[in-house]
Design an enzyme around this catalytic site. Structure first.
Site, PDB file in Angstrom:
ATOM      1  N   ARG A  46       0.854  -1.209   0.000  1.00 51.80           N
ATOM      2  CA  ARG A  46       0.000   0.000   0.000  1.00 51.80           C
ATOM      3  C   ARG A  46       0.881   1.248   0.000  1.00 51.80           C
ATOM      4  NH1 ARG A  46      -1.554   1.838   4.617  1.00 51.80           N
ATOM      5  NH2 ARG A  46      -2.122  -0.192   5.458  1.00 51.80           N
TER       6      ARG A  46
ATOM      7  N   TYR B  14     -16.844  17.198 -14.557  1.00 55.58           N
ATOM      8  CA  TYR B  14     -17.232  15.789 -14.702  1.00 55.58           C
ATOM      9  C   TYR B  14     -18.319  15.442 -13.676  1.00 55.58           C
ATOM     10  CZ  TYR B  14     -16.714  10.707 -14.729  1.00 55.58           C
ATOM     11  OH  TYR B  14     -16.944   9.362 -14.792  1.00 55.58           O
TER      12      TYR B  14
ATOM     13  N   ASP C 104      -7.961  18.976 -13.581  1.00 51.83           N
ATOM     14  CA  ASP C 104      -8.246  17.670 -14.182  1.00 51.83           C
ATOM     15  C   ASP C 104      -7.818  17.743 -15.647  1.00 51.83           C
ATOM     16  OD1 ASP C 104      -9.407  15.439 -15.388  1.00 51.83           O
ATOM     17  OD2 ASP C 104     -11.152  15.458 -14.055  1.00 51.83           O
TER      18      ASP C 104
ATOM     19  N   LYS D 280      -8.731   6.842 -19.250  1.00 49.99           N
ATOM     20  CA  LYS D 280      -9.013   7.428 -20.557  1.00 49.99           C
ATOM     21  C   LYS D 280      -7.762   7.373 -21.449  1.00 49.99           C
ATOM     22  CE  LYS D 280     -12.850   8.042 -18.343  1.00 49.99           C
ATOM     23  NZ  LYS D 280     -13.166   9.260 -17.597  1.00 49.99           N
TER      24      LYS D 280
HETATM   25  C1  LIG Z   1     -13.707   9.601 -16.348  1.00 54.25           C
HETATM   26  C2  LIG Z   1     -13.348  10.896 -15.746  1.00 54.25           C
HETATM   27  C3  LIG Z   1     -13.144  11.018 -14.359  1.00 54.25           C
HETATM   28  C4  LIG Z   1     -13.342   9.875 -13.397  1.00 54.25           C
HETATM   29  O1  LIG Z   1     -12.431   8.860 -13.625  1.00 54.25           O
HETATM   30  P1  LIG Z   1     -12.692   7.297 -13.273  1.00 54.25           P
HETATM   31  O2  LIG Z   1     -11.439   6.653 -13.728  1.00 54.25           O
HETATM   32  O3  LIG Z   1     -13.920   6.873 -14.033  1.00 54.25           O
HETATM   33  O4  LIG Z   1     -12.919   7.208 -11.806  1.00 54.25           O
HETATM   34  C5  LIG Z   1     -12.779  12.275 -13.882  1.00 54.25           C
HETATM   35  N1  LIG Z   1     -12.632  13.339 -14.702  1.00 54.25           N
HETATM   36  C6  LIG Z   1     -12.827  13.246 -16.037  1.00 54.25           C
HETATM   37  C7  LIG Z   1     -12.636  14.456 -16.878  1.00 54.25           C
HETATM   38  C8  LIG Z   1     -13.196  12.025 -16.603  1.00 54.25           C
HETATM   39  O5  LIG Z   1     -13.399  11.951 -17.927  1.00 54.25           O
END
Ligand SMILES: *Cc1c(COP(=O)(O)O)cnc(C)c1O
Length: 388
Positions: free
Chosen positions: A53, A105, A177, A202
């Site tokens: 961890r 998001y 983000d 992504k």
């Molecule tokens: C998908 C996404 C998230 C969340 O990510 P997860 O891997 O699904 O938990 C946060 N911000 C953006 C811009 C996203 O496209």
């Protein structure tokens, strides 16, 4: 390997991620360490890795790669993008003000709202492209600002340097983000942000087979603080997921290059098509964020949204698509389409959706690696079925 470290082109850094870093056998593809615990030489000398961890060699390779790519001091790999969004929130105390984008998001909106309701902090959701709204929010002396640009699904562009300047004046930390751009297309730390967040689910992994997240801190002490919390709460990513993400990230720059070239070409074709009412793509000169995007991004990305004419039959449009898959998520090798109104943004109140520009005929596309001609043929046939 050369010893004095010279900065290399990101495509080289990406391609070499974790390569020949294995101290035992110089494995070209790094080994996957699944062990939960590591042996000690004696009871007082802590080994480089003791418990998984707190640290794991496979995860550490991905963390180093991400920190290097974003130009930060420290990377922290998390279990999901949402775990990564949650991590910097640990810095906030009751009464602290957090500024967040009103069109962030959906999962982020839900998390911030739920924690604010429990008085973990106060959140102000604002349109960060609106200078008056920024003035009013910064008058509240925030502790942290969260940026997300380009936004989802309308690809609105926030001027990062402007928000950073305001945050510095207010003594606030800036977290961003960077999921939609990846470190290849946008470098927020160089623009003055303190923390970069990714859903590695992504573009970074890019193969739609891992859910993951990451946080990169610009300076070491903030990185230490966040790593302490990540270990404390146990939000860290699994070794197998890190291994897969390292495998995916090596092709990030070529994927991005090809995917955004195709997205740009399709955006122009859709924009010129009378069956489409409006196209949202920052690469189009008509896009309200085009100038800022040109200034702060290394490209316009591979996400685009298109609003079909109001009498279009979206069910027929979606059913007629053969190459492009109807599914949520984005950033993978494959092209996806979703209808934000009934899918990704269904949780929003109908009036809020319409006010945000999310109409029932708005389709969001994540453009993949397929041939541009085949994708256009798919879209053309589906538009003919929908507006017929
Ligand atoms: C998908 C996404 C998230 C969340 O990510 P997860 O891997 O699904 O938990 C946060 N911000 C953006 C811009 C996203 O496209």
């Amino acid at each position: 390997m050369s010893s004095p470290k010279e900065p290399k082109n990101p495509s080289t850094e990406l391609c070499r991620a974790g390569v020949v870093k294995d101290p035992a056998y110089k494995a070209v593809s790094p080994p996957l360490y699944l062990s939960t615990t590591f042996g000690w030489d004696d009871a007082t000398t802590r080994p480089p890795f003791d418990y998984a961890r707190s640290g794991n060699p496979t995860r550490a390779l991905l963390e180093e790669t991400l920190a290097e790519l974003e130009g930060g001091a420290r990377g922290i790999v998390c279990a999901t993008g949402m775990a990564a969004i949650g991590l910097p929130l640990t810095i906030l105390s009751p009464g602290d003000v957090l500024i967040a984008p009103h069109d962030c998001y959906g999962g982020t909106h839900r998390l911030l709202t739920a924690l604010a309701k429990k008085n973990h902090f106060e959140v102000l959701f604002i349109d960060q492209t609106d200078k008056a709204a920024l003035d009013a929010a910064f008058a509240r002396t925030p502790k942290m600002v969260l940026i997300e640009t380009p936004s989802n699904p309308l690809l609105r562009i926030t001027d990062i340097a402007d928000v950073v300047a305001r945050a510095k004046k207010a003594g606030a930390l800036t977290a961003i983000d960077n999921t939609f751009m990846s470190p290849v297309l946008q470098q927020p730390l160089a623009l003055g942000c303190d923390i970069v967040i990714h859903s590695t689910t992504k573009y970074i992994n890019g193969h739609s087979d891992i859910v993951g997240g990451a946080v990169v801190a610009k300076d070491a002490s903030l990185g230490e603080e966040l790593a302490w919390w990540a270990n404390c709460m146990g939000v860290i990513g699994a070794p197998f997921d890190s291994f897969m993400t390292l495998r995916g990230i090596r092709t990030l720059s070529v994927r991005m290059e090809r995917q955004q070239a195709t997205a740009g070409a399709l955006a122009e074709r859709l924009d010129a098509d009378p069956r489409v009412a409006r196209v949202y793509y920052p690469g189009l000169k008509s896009h309200p964020g085009h100038e800022v995007a040109t200034r702060q991004q290394n490209g316009f990305g591979a996400m685009l949204s298109a609003e079909l004419v109001s009498d279009a039959d979206t069910d027929k449009f979606l059913a007629a698509l053969d190459v492009i898959t109807l599914a949520e998520s984005l950033g993978g090798f494959e092209s996806l389409v979703c209808l934000p109104d009934s899918m990704t943004h269904a949780g929003m109140a109908p009036e809020a959706r319409l006010e945000a520009g999310i109409t029932p005929t708005l389709a969001r596309f994540s453009i993949g690696l397929e041939d541009e001609g085949d994708l256009w043929a798919d879209l053309d046939a589906a538009l003919a079925a929908a507006v017929g």
